[in-house]
Design a protein around this motif. Structure first.
Motif, PDB file in Angstrom:
ATOM      1  N   ALA A  23      -0.049  -7.973  -8.837  1.00 56.50           N
ATOM      2  CA  ALA A  23       0.900  -9.093  -8.849  1.00 56.50           C
ATOM      3  C   ALA A  23       1.689  -9.158  -7.543  1.00 56.50           C
ATOM      4  N   SER A  24       2.132  -8.011  -7.048  1.00 56.61           N
ATOM      5  CA  SER A  24       2.863  -7.967  -5.776  1.00 56.61           C
ATOM      6  C   SER A  24       1.974  -8.408  -4.614  1.00 56.61           C
ATOM      7  N   TYR A  25       0.720  -7.971  -4.631  1.00 56.17           N
ATOM      8  CA  TYR A  25      -0.239  -8.378  -3.599  1.00 56.17           C
ATOM      9  C   TYR A  25      -0.373  -9.901  -3.564  1.00 56.17           C
ATOM     10  N   PHE A  26      -0.620 -10.516  -4.726  1.00 58.90           N
ATOM     11  CA  PHE A  26      -0.795 -11.963  -4.768  1.00 58.90           C
ATOM     12  C   PHE A  26       0.492 -12.693  -4.389  1.00 58.90           C
ATOM     13  N   SER A  27       1.634 -12.178  -4.805  1.00 60.11           N
ATOM     14  CA  SER A  27       2.918 -12.784  -4.457  1.00 60.11           C
ATOM     15  C   SER A  27       3.148 -12.753  -2.945  1.00 60.11           C
ATOM     16  N   ASN A  28       2.918 -11.589  -2.331  1.00 57.48           N
ATOM     17  CA  ASN A  28       3.097 -11.467  -0.881  1.00 57.48           C
ATOM     18  C   ASN A  28       2.110 -12.338  -0.120  1.00 57.48           C
ATOM     19  N   LEU A  29       0.877 -12.396  -0.586  1.00 58.78           N
ATOM     20  CA  LEU A  29      -0.133 -13.231   0.052  1.00 58.78           C
ATOM     21  C   LEU A  29       0.261 -14.701  -0.052  1.00 58.78           C
ATOM     22  N   ALA A  44      -8.344  -1.258 -14.043  1.00 58.48           N
ATOM     23  CA  ALA A  44      -8.239  -1.681 -12.654  1.00 58.48           C
ATOM     24  C   ALA A  44      -9.620  -1.700 -11.991  1.00 58.48           C
ATOM     25  N   GLU A  45      -9.916  -2.759 -11.289  1.00 54.66           N
ATOM     26  CA  GLU A  45     -11.159  -2.883 -10.526  1.00 54.66           C
ATOM     27  C   GLU A  45     -10.888  -2.871  -9.026  1.00 54.66           C
ATOM     28  N   TYR A  46      -9.683  -3.279  -8.635  1.00 48.07           N
ATOM     29  CA  TYR A  46      -9.323  -3.394  -7.224  1.00 48.07           C
ATOM     30  C   TYR A  46      -8.046  -2.625  -6.948  1.00 48.07           C
ATOM     31  N   ILE A  47      -7.945  -2.112  -5.726  1.00 45.99           N
ATOM     32  CA  ILE A  47      -6.726  -1.462  -5.259  1.00 45.99           C
ATOM     33  C   ILE A  47      -6.102  -2.364  -4.209  1.00 45.99           C
ATOM     34  N   HIS A  48      -4.785  -2.432  -4.200  1.00 48.61           N
ATOM     35  CA  HIS A  48      -4.054  -3.299  -3.278  1.00 48.61           C
ATOM     36  C   HIS A  48      -3.092  -2.449  -2.455  1.00 48.61           C
ATOM     37  N   LEU A  49      -3.095  -2.678  -1.153  1.00 48.70           N
ATOM     38  CA  LEU A  49      -2.233  -1.925  -0.247  1.00 48.70           C
ATOM     39  C   LEU A  49      -1.376  -2.872   0.581  1.00 48.70           C
ATOM     40  N   LYS A  50      -0.191  -2.413   0.944  1.00 48.45           N
ATOM     41  CA  LYS A  50       0.643  -3.101   1.929  1.00 48.45           C
ATOM     42  C   LYS A  50       0.807  -2.161   3.115  1.00 48.45           C
ATOM     43  N   ASN A  51       1.245  -2.705   4.236  1.00 51.36           N
ATOM     44  CA  ASN A  51       1.458  -1.915   5.460  1.00 51.36           C
ATOM     45  C   ASN A  51       0.226  -1.094   5.809  1.00 51.36           C
ATOM     46  N   MET A  52      -0.942  -1.733   5.730  1.00 47.08           N
ATOM     47  CA  MET A  52      -2.196  -1.000   5.923  1.00 47.08           C
ATOM     48  C   MET A  52      -2.648  -0.982   7.376  1.00 47.08           C
ATOM     49  N   SER A  53      -3.401   0.039   7.682  1.00 48.07           N
ATOM     50  CA  SER A  53      -4.091   0.179   8.967  1.00 48.07           C
ATOM     51  C   SER A  53      -5.456   0.776   8.676  1.00 48.07           C
ATOM     52  N   ARG A  80      -7.039  -5.528   0.101  1.00 50.66           N
ATOM     53  CA  ARG A  80      -7.576  -5.458  -1.265  1.00 50.66           C
ATOM     54  C   ARG A  80      -8.975  -4.889  -1.181  1.00 50.66           C
ATOM     55  N   GLY A  81      -9.256  -3.882  -1.963  1.00 49.66           N
ATOM     56  CA  GLY A  81     -10.575  -3.264  -1.944  1.00 49.66           C
ATOM     57  C   GLY A  81     -11.055  -2.944  -3.346  1.00 49.66           C
ATOM     58  N   LYS A  82     -12.356  -2.941  -3.509  1.00 47.85           N
ATOM     59  CA  LYS A  82     -12.965  -2.630  -4.799  1.00 47.85           C
ATOM     60  C   LYS A  82     -12.967  -1.111  -4.989  1.00 47.85           C
ATOM     61  N   ILE A  83     -12.416  -0.650  -6.081  1.00 44.77           N
ATOM     62  CA  ILE A  83     -12.297   0.792  -6.329  1.00 44.77           C
ATOM     63  C   ILE A  83     -13.660   1.474  -6.311  1.00 44.77           C
ATOM     64  N   SER A  84     -14.668   0.828  -6.838  1.00 42.26           N
ATOM     65  CA  SER A  84     -15.996   1.450  -6.910  1.00 42.26           C
ATOM     66  C   SER A  84     -16.635   1.626  -5.527  1.00 42.26           C
ATOM     67  N   ASP A  85     -16.097   0.988  -4.488  1.00 42.51           N
ATOM     68  CA  ASP A  85     -16.623   1.143  -3.126  1.00 42.51           C
ATOM     69  C   ASP A  85     -15.911   2.235  -2.330  1.00 42.51           C
ATOM     70  N   ILE A  86     -14.929   2.882  -2.933  1.00 48.38           N
ATOM     71  CA  ILE A  86     -14.152   3.905  -2.236  1.00 48.38           C
ATOM     72  C   ILE A  86     -14.810   5.264  -2.436  1.00 48.38           C
ATOM     73  N   ASP A  87     -15.066   5.962  -1.314  1.00 49.90           N
ATOM     74  CA  ASP A  87     -15.764   7.247  -1.347  1.00 49.90           C
ATOM     75  C   ASP A  87     -14.837   8.422  -1.636  1.00 49.90           C
ATOM     76  N   GLY A  88     -13.571   8.302  -1.294  1.00 51.01           N
ATOM     77  CA  GLY A  88     -12.617   9.379  -1.509  1.00 51.01           C
ATOM     78  C   GLY A  88     -11.227   8.935  -1.093  1.00 51.01           C
ATOM     79  N   PHE A  89     -10.224   9.774  -1.362  1.00 49.86           N
ATOM     80  CA  PHE A  89      -8.850   9.424  -0.990  1.00 49.86           C
ATOM     81  C   PHE A  89      -8.001  10.681  -0.913  1.00 49.86           C
ATOM     82  N   PHE A  90      -6.874  10.544  -0.228  1.00 53.93           N
ATOM     83  CA  PHE A  90      -5.824  11.557  -0.313  1.00 53.93           C
ATOM     84  C   PHE A  90      -4.483  10.854  -0.307  1.00 53.93           C
ATOM     85  N   LEU A  91      -3.497  11.482  -0.927  1.00 49.27           N
ATOM     86  CA  LEU A  91      -2.150  10.910  -0.944  1.00 49.27           C
ATOM     87  C   LEU A  91      -1.487  11.164   0.390  1.00 49.27           C
TER      88      LEU A  91
END
Length: 123
Positions: A40-46, A78-87, A105-116
């Protein structure tokens, strides 16, 4: 491809409980870094980033408003992840793009890995 259930948990926390955290994603050889936000925040900001210069822009803003309202009401997985202040970081290049207030905005199933945490050019 199966999606990461732990990453999905973080996204659902953002979507339904106003949770936000810095994260770096491994996506097809690139690193995408930013802060998780709700759909919701992603769509609002967009929506807010589009100026109403013509009828097409007005229609886009209306479609994004409807997507924001729909995201607020959905309790689905959730199918998609949304980020702000991205690089993004790719192979030998520096951060691309350098504008830090970008949305992603990215599809979660296309993400190979992550770290916090996030990657920063600041030293």
């Amino acid at each position: 491809m199966a999606k990461d259930e732990i990453l999905s948990f973080f996204v659902q926390a953002a979507n339904h409980h106003d949770f936000s955290t810095d994260i770096t994603l491994h996506v097809k050889g690139a690193l995408v870094t930013g802060t998780i936000i709700s759909a919701a925040s992603y769509f609002s900001n967009l929506k807010d980033s589009i100026s109403e210069k013509n009828d097409v822009a007005k229609q886009l803003k209306e479609a994004l408003k409807q997507a924001e309202e729909s995201a607020d009401s959905k309790q689905s997985n959730a199918e998609y992840i949304h980020l702000k202040n991205m690089s993004t970081y790719m192979a030998e290049n520096k951060t691309t793009p350098a504008n830090s207030d970008l949305l992603w905005r990215g599809k979660i199933s296309d993400i190979d890995g992550f770290f916090l945490g996030r990657i920063s050019d600041e030293e």
